[in-house]
Design an enzyme around this catalytic site. Sequence first.
Site, PDB file in Angstrom:
ATOM      1  N   TYR A  29      -3.027   2.845   6.927  1.00 33.65           N
ATOM      2  CA  TYR A  29      -1.900   3.789   6.857  1.00 33.65           C
ATOM      3  C   TYR A  29      -2.382   5.201   7.188  1.00 33.65           C
ATOM      4  O   TYR A  29      -1.800   5.898   8.029  1.00 33.65           O
ATOM      5  CB  TYR A  29      -1.273   3.739   5.468  1.00 33.65           C
ATOM      6  CG  TYR A  29      -0.170   4.754   5.265  1.00 33.65           C
ATOM      7  CD1 TYR A  29       1.060   4.606   5.903  1.00 33.65           C
ATOM      8  CD2 TYR A  29      -0.365   5.878   4.455  1.00 33.65           C
ATOM      9  CE1 TYR A  29       2.062   5.554   5.733  1.00 33.65           C
ATOM     10  CE2 TYR A  29       0.633   6.813   4.282  1.00 33.65           C
ATOM     11  CZ  TYR A  29       1.845   6.645   4.918  1.00 33.65           C
ATOM     12  OH  TYR A  29       2.838   7.580   4.758  1.00 33.65           O
TER      13      TYR A  29
ATOM     14  N   SER B 241       1.729  12.475   7.021  1.00 30.89           N
ATOM     15  CA  SER B 241       1.445  12.262   5.595  1.00 30.89           C
ATOM     16  C   SER B 241       0.160  12.995   5.245  1.00 30.89           C
ATOM     17  O   SER B 241      -0.747  13.114   6.082  1.00 30.89           O
ATOM     18  CB  SER B 241       1.271  10.771   5.303  1.00 30.89           C
ATOM     19  OG  SER B 241       0.732  10.591   3.997  1.00 30.89           O
TER      20      SER B 241
HETATM   21  N1  LIG Z   1       7.637   8.629   0.311  1.00 32.78           N
HETATM   22  C1  LIG Z   1       6.489   9.294   0.372  1.00 32.78           C
HETATM   23  O1  LIG Z   1       5.885   9.650  -0.666  1.00 32.78           O
HETATM   24  C2  LIG Z   1       5.891   9.650   1.703  1.00 32.78           C
HETATM   25  C3  LIG Z   1       4.758  10.489   1.710  1.00 32.78           C
HETATM   26  C4  LIG Z   1       4.200  10.833   2.920  1.00 32.78           C
HETATM   27  C5  LIG Z   1       4.756  10.371   4.095  1.00 32.78           C
HETATM   28  N2  LIG Z   1       5.859   9.550   4.056  1.00 32.78           N
HETATM   29  C6  LIG Z   1       6.415   9.089   5.329  1.00 32.78           C
HETATM   30  O2  LIG Z   1       7.783   9.404   5.353  1.00 32.78           O
HETATM   31  C7  LIG Z   1       8.424   8.528   6.285  1.00 32.78           C
HETATM   32  C8  LIG Z   1       9.737   8.057   5.689  1.00 32.78           C
HETATM   33  O3  LIG Z   1       9.453   7.275   4.553  1.00 32.78           O
HETATM   34  P1  LIG Z   1      10.347   7.310   3.242  1.00 32.78           P
HETATM   35  O4  LIG Z   1       9.520   7.878   2.167  1.00 32.78           O
HETATM   36  O5  LIG Z   1      11.678   7.886   3.527  1.00 32.78           O
HETATM   37  O6  LIG Z   1      10.405   5.734   2.933  1.00 32.78           O
HETATM   38  P2  LIG Z   1      11.605   4.669   2.982  1.00 32.78           P
HETATM   39  O7  LIG Z   1      12.717   5.126   2.105  1.00 32.78           O
HETATM   40  O8  LIG Z   1      10.942   3.382   2.710  1.00 32.78           O
HETATM   41  O9  LIG Z   1      12.105   4.701   4.488  1.00 32.78           O
HETATM   42  C9  LIG Z   1      11.352   4.189   5.538  1.00 32.78           C
HETATM   43  C10 LIG Z   1      12.239   4.067   6.746  1.00 32.78           C
HETATM   44  O10 LIG Z   1      11.443   3.602   7.850  1.00 32.78           O
HETATM   45  C11 LIG Z   1      12.084   2.466   8.393  1.00 32.78           C
HETATM   46  N3  LIG Z   1      11.115   1.542   8.939  1.00 32.78           N
HETATM   47  C12 LIG Z   1       9.974   1.106   8.377  1.00 32.78           C
HETATM   48  N4  LIG Z   1       9.378   0.228   9.166  1.00 32.78           N
HETATM   49  C13 LIG Z   1      10.167   0.099  10.254  1.00 32.78           C
HETATM   50  C14 LIG Z   1      10.104  -0.683  11.421  1.00 32.78           C
HETATM   51  N5  LIG Z   1       9.113  -1.542  11.662  1.00 32.78           N
HETATM   52  N6  LIG Z   1      11.100  -0.565  12.341  1.00 32.78           N
HETATM   53  C15 LIG Z   1      12.114   0.287  12.123  1.00 32.78           C
HETATM   54  N7  LIG Z   1      12.236   1.047  11.039  1.00 32.78           N
HETATM   55  C16 LIG Z   1      11.271   0.945  10.108  1.00 32.78           C
HETATM   56  C17 LIG Z   1      12.842   1.841   7.259  1.00 32.78           C
HETATM   57  O11 LIG Z   1      13.879   1.054   7.792  1.00 32.78           O
HETATM   58  P3  LIG Z   1      14.436  -0.269   7.003  1.00 32.78           P
HETATM   59  O12 LIG Z   1      14.417   0.061   5.544  1.00 32.78           O
HETATM   60  O13 LIG Z   1      15.798  -0.422   7.545  1.00 32.78           O
HETATM   61  O14 LIG Z   1      13.496  -1.329   7.351  1.00 32.78           O
HETATM   62  C18 LIG Z   1      13.364   3.059   6.526  1.00 32.78           C
HETATM   63  O15 LIG Z   1      14.527   3.544   7.135  1.00 32.78           O
HETATM   64  C19 LIG Z   1       7.424   7.420   6.590  1.00 32.78           C
HETATM   65  O16 LIG Z   1       6.858   7.630   7.856  1.00 32.78           O
HETATM   66  C20 LIG Z   1       6.373   7.586   5.516  1.00 32.78           C
HETATM   67  O17 LIG Z   1       5.106   7.153   5.957  1.00 32.78           O
HETATM   68  C21 LIG Z   1       6.438   9.195   2.882  1.00 32.78           C
END
Ligand SMILES: NC(=O)c1ccc[n+]([C@@H]2O[C@H](COP(=O)([O-])OP(=O)(O)OC[C@H]3O[C@@H](n4cnc5c(N)ncnc54)[C@H](OP(=O)(O)O)[C@@H]3O)[C@@H](O)[C@H]2O)c1
Length: 253
Positions: free
Chosen positions: A152, A139
């Site tokens: 985070y 991130s």
């Molecule tokens: N969205 C943004 O703006 C953004 C920006 C920078 C970085 N990121 C990073 O991108 C990655 C993906 O996030 P996303 O944006 O796609 O968000 P998301 O739609 O909320 O997806 C997060 C995923 O991680 C899984 N997860 C979270 N905690 C978990 C745990 N304890 N055990 C197993 N699985 C877990 C969730 O599974 P369940 O839903 O099944 O629990 C879900 O599949 C993350 O690492 C996040 O930090 C996101």
Amino acid sequence: MRPRRLDGRVALVTGASSGIGAAAAARLAAAGARVFLTGRDPERLAAAAAATGGTPIPCDLTDPDQTAALAARVLETAGRVDILVNNAGQGWAGPLTEMTDAGIQALVAANLTAPMLLSRAVLPGMLARGGGHLGFVGSIAGRLGVREEAVYAGTKAGLSVFADSLRQETAGRGVVVTELVPAVVDTPFFARRGRPYPRRRPRPVSPEQAAAALLAGMFGGRAEVCLPRWMYLPIAVRATLPTTYRRLADRYG
Ligand SMILES: NC(=O)c1ccc[n+]([C@@H]2O[C@H](COP(=O)([O-])OP(=O)(O)OC[C@H]3O[C@@H](n4cnc5c(N)ncnc54)[C@H](OP(=O)(O)O)[C@@H]3O)[C@@H](O)[C@H]2O)c1
């Protein structure tokens, strides 16, 4: 850019029940890989797996025993993992003093410890075969620091340096280590962490764009991919002019 054909390759994608992970799993499956998808929510995970033809394995990555069992199950079932996408992550926003011990430990376990455990589990096979891809979803918070996202940001900074160090450790042995550094992606991430995205810029990109950038970086042999690309600029300013950067960050957040 689509990844090259991946027939016969085995991929494990964490956080595949939603957002970037679901999009990455779909792309890998479309390229011919045998995909194992993991996440916590069994229904959303099953739906994502059904959409890709992949295998769902529910797992809570805050639990190291479940994480170890996940790796063991994929390795036993498929005999190998050629592509590991360490994408799962959870956020939390607010003052550090309002965070619980359990909340801190959950973020560190899911965002940092689990990718380390999974990487260690699949790496021996990759090194023995002389090839493999390790993808990490970091991130911009981990590169710049963000007010009221200290834990985070700390987990993502740790993930970034872990990926860099692992790249050095495996150099010349066929393993490609790639970090995606997204700014803002239009996923349920912000709703789940309990605080919406507060700015107009950087504008959110789609999870499909983020997954495509990650996989293009992984299969293009890149060490890191910033999304959007202009995010390289504040990273470079912080690295070269840290005092100026901190003044600007204090002023503009
Ligand atoms: N969205 C943004 O703006 C953004 C920006 C920078 C970085 N990121 C990073 O991108 C990655 C993906 O996030 P996303 O944006 O796609 O968000 P998301 O739609 O909320 O997806 C997060 C995923 O991680 C899984 N997860 C979270 N905690 C978990 C745990 N304890 N055990 C197993 N699985 C877990 C969730 O599974 P369940 O839903 O099944 O629990 C879900 O599949 C993350 O690492 C996040 O930090 C996101």
